[in-house]
Design a protein around this motif. Structure first.
Motif, PDB file in Angstrom:
ATOM      1  N   GLN A 105       0.815  -1.200   0.000  1.00 37.22           N
ATOM      2  CA  GLN A 105       0.000   0.000   0.000  1.00 37.22           C
ATOM      3  C   GLN A 105       0.858   1.262   0.000  1.00 37.22           C
ATOM      4  OE1 GLN A 105      -3.349   0.178  -0.222  1.00 37.22           O
ATOM      5  NE2 GLN A 105      -3.400  -2.041  -0.485  1.00 37.22           N
ATOM      6  N   GLN A 142       3.935   1.559  -1.086  1.00 30.09           N
ATOM      7  CA  GLN A 142       4.625   1.686  -2.361  1.00 30.09           C
ATOM      8  C   GLN A 142       3.704   2.299  -3.419  1.00 30.09           C
ATOM      9  OE1 GLN A 142       8.094   0.773  -2.903  1.00 30.09           O
ATOM     10  NE2 GLN A 142       7.537   2.195  -4.547  1.00 30.09           N
ATOM     11  N   GLU A 143       2.392   1.860  -3.393  1.00 25.94           N
ATOM     12  CA  GLU A 143       1.423   2.439  -4.320  1.00 25.94           C
ATOM     13  C   GLU A 143       1.212   3.925  -4.029  1.00 25.94           C
ATOM     14  OE1 GLU A 143      -0.234   1.308  -6.975  1.00 25.94           O
ATOM     15  OE2 GLU A 143       0.949  -0.538  -6.861  1.00 25.94           O
ATOM     16  N   TYR A 157       4.106   5.912  -5.496  1.00 30.05           N
ATOM     17  CA  TYR A 157       3.970   6.072  -6.949  1.00 30.05           C
ATOM     18  C   TYR A 157       2.947   7.174  -7.284  1.00 30.05           C
ATOM     19  CZ  TYR A 157       6.468   1.618  -7.439  1.00 30.05           C
ATOM     20  OH  TYR A 157       7.410   0.628  -7.384  1.00 30.05           O
ATOM     21  N   GLU A 158       1.771   7.140  -6.630  1.00 28.43           N
ATOM     22  CA  GLU A 158       0.720   8.117  -6.910  1.00 28.43           C
ATOM     23  C   GLU A 158       1.166   9.515  -6.523  1.00 28.43           C
ATOM     24  OE1 GLU A 158      -2.177   7.869  -8.473  1.00 28.43           O
ATOM     25  OE2 GLU A 158      -1.686   5.784  -8.899  1.00 28.43           O
TER      26      GLU A 158
END
Length: 567
Positions: A288, A290-291, A294-295
């Motif tokens: 979560q 890591q996502e 990225y966002e």
């Protein structure tokens, strides 16, 4: 007895439930001339009232039988041989769903709260539709028709019906109303030309300014969102950068530390399997985070610090707010204001042209005059024919030497009803001058003249069923025999029903129904019934009408002779 051949285009069935003093009644109707007799107050006119209700007449909760919640009336008509009625049913979506397509079932309910519902062939119908259907199926001549015939508008309507000009009369009224509307518009324009011109200039300026703004409702939301984002771009960029430092780019980034813990626990799982649950949670958290990194990185790259774009947005918003303040409204309502101003400008463009209004007024007047002159010609022709036919009928109704005439007098000014005043005139005796029907006819004479007119005009109608409700009031003796003969003759071509107190008229009927009432001791209520009389029963009923309550053998013989004479 000769029976009429009519088997189509007539009333076949009438069902009445909880109406006035009728609890439940189902009547099967037949062709020819049917008379309804019975003592006064037995409820003869209730049948007419019930039929009128199902044909769209005004309802009243007082018509519901005492103690009941609603009245329910249904009537079935055979429409075979009535192409106009079949076409009307088709055009209005009331075709019969049964195997017999040539039928019309009409129903009306009225509840105690005054609510009324109508149905045609099982589909919901308005009262106007019930009345339109009823006019094509039944023609009811009420017992007070001779009184209404004294009114000028009733005389005009009757003449137009006799002439077959009812539709043309409606066209004349519509043309007159349109013409007068244009007269009022032109007069108002002449009176208010200056103020209308000023209003037009204001509307034109408003439309010009709002059109130049080129503002649509969807733009307002987009402008606000873009302005909020650009005006806070620095803060948003700083927050995104800080978040990335904390999560992944700093020396003590959270993602790095979580990865270290996951790695350590992974080595220890073989020592204690109880760590598996913690390991799974941390591994999910790592994914979560890591996502999120990225966002957040993509968001930081998308932020644009463009002072010129922000300045342009602020200028656009300022222009919109200024326009809204000028017209005392909110920015989202500016497009609706433009539409209102545009429509008003179009109206003013039309009403502001006095010359065009004058041309339209002249054209409307000419159209009215053409229709009115055509109506006048048809009325004159029909007036001569009606006068001759009623005069001929008067000779057989104890008014020998009498004369009937329809006088057409030109109006000083054109009117919605045409270019002439219509007056029924009568000379009751030979040698006396023609004078207004309302001034010279006695009660009995008026009844006879009214009946003559009704019989004559009913022959020209298209309704297959004719009902006469005590229209023979005020006549008797030989005249009553003639009236009975007229109705019997009419019954060979149409289905005719007549409520009567006269034995001379009753004996002329092809069929006779007796209406009576009785007291229900269990409920303490009076109810009405109708019985179809056989030959011997007809003799007894006509004898009662001749001699009252005390019936003698002589009276019965007289009644039998009357029936034989009309066979």
């Amino acid at each position: 007895m000769e029976r009429p051949a009519q088997e189509s285009g007539m009333l076949k069935f009438l069902g009445i439930r909880d109406f006035v003093i009728v609890d439940q009644m189902e009547l099967e109707f037949v062709p020819g001339f049917t008379v309804l007799t019975g003592e006064t107050g037995a409820g003869k006119s209730i049948l007419i009232d019930a039929l009128s209700l199902v044909l769209g007449e005004r309802s009243d909760p007082s018509q519901i039988r005492n103690g009941c919640e609603r009245a329910d009336i249904s009537a079935e008509f055979d429409t075979a041989g009535l192409p106009q009625m079949e076409d009307w049913l088709h055009e209005n979506g009331f075709e019969s769903d049964g195997n017999d397509s040539s039928g019309c079932l009409m129903r009306r309910t009225v509840d105690i709260q005054g609510r009324s519902r109508g149905f045609i062939n099982g589909r919901v119908a308005t009262m106007q539709q019930l009345r339109a259907a009823g006019e094509k199926l039944v023609d009811i001549h009420g017992q007070h028709a001779h009184q209404s015939m004294l009114r000028s508008e009733a005389q005009r309507a009757l003449l137009d019906e006799f002439a077959g000009s009812l539709e043309l009369a409606r066209t004349v009224k519509g043309a007159y109303d349109h013409w007068q509307d244009l007269v009022r518009q032109r007069s108002a324009w002449e009176k208010n030309a200056a103020s209308l011109m000023q209003e037009r200039e204001q509307a034109e300026r408003q439309v010009s300014e709002l059109s130049a703004l080129n503002f649509m409702p969807a733009e307002w939301q987009t402008l606000q969102a873009d302005h909020s984002r650009l005006s806070h771009a620095a803060s948003l960029l700083e927050a995104a950068q800080t978040g990335l430092e904390v999560l992944s780019e700093g020396e003590s980034a959270a993602l790095s530390q979580i990865n270290s813990v996951i790695s350590r626990l992974h080595d220890l799982l073989r020592c204690d399997a109880n760590l598996q649950a913690v390991f799974d949670l941390l591994e999910s958290a790592q994914i979560q985070l890591q996502e999120a990194v990225y966002e957040l990185s993509r968001y930081r790259q998308s932020l644009d610090l463009d002072p010129e774009q922000l300045s342009g947005l602020e200028e656009r918003l300022s222009t919109i707010h200024a326009m809204a303040r000028k017209y005392r409204t909110t920015p989202p309502e500016l497009p609706e204001l433009l539409g209102t101003a545009s429509r008003r400008l179009e109206e003013l463009d039309h009403s502001g042209d006095g010359e065009m209004l004058a041309r339209e007024e002249a054209a409307a007047r000419e159209k009215y005059l053409q229709s009115a002159e055509q109506l006048s010609a048809e009325r004159k022709k029909a007036a001569d024919q009606l006068g001759q036919q009623v005069t001929a009928a008067m000779q057989t109704l104890a008014m020998a030497g009498g004369e009937f005439s329809v006088a057409l007098t030109a109006h000083p000014q054109p009117s919605a009803s045409g270019m002439e005043h219509i007056e029924f005139q009568v000379s009751a005796h030979g040698g006396s001058p023609l004078r207004s029907l309302a001034k010279v006819a006695s009660g009995g004479e008026l009844s006879r003249i009214s009946l003559a007119i009704q019989v004559i005009t009913s022959k020209l109608g298209t309704a297959p069923t004719l009902i006469f409700d005590e229209v023979d009031v005020g006549i008797g003796g030989r005249v009553a025999e003639i009236v009975g003969g007229l109705l019997k003759k009419l019954g060979r071509e149409r289905q005719v029903m007549c409520i009567t107190h006269l034995p001379q008229v009753a004996s002329a009927g092809d069929h006779q129904w007796q209406v009576s009432k009785s007291l229900d001791p269990a409920r303490g209520q009076v109810t009405s019934q109708i019985a179809v009389l056989a030959d011997q029963e007809r003799i007894e009923e006509i004898a009662r009408m001749l001699g009252g309550q005390k019936i003698t053998e002589t009276t019965r013989q007289h009644a039998a002779e009357m029936l034989r004479g009309n066979a």
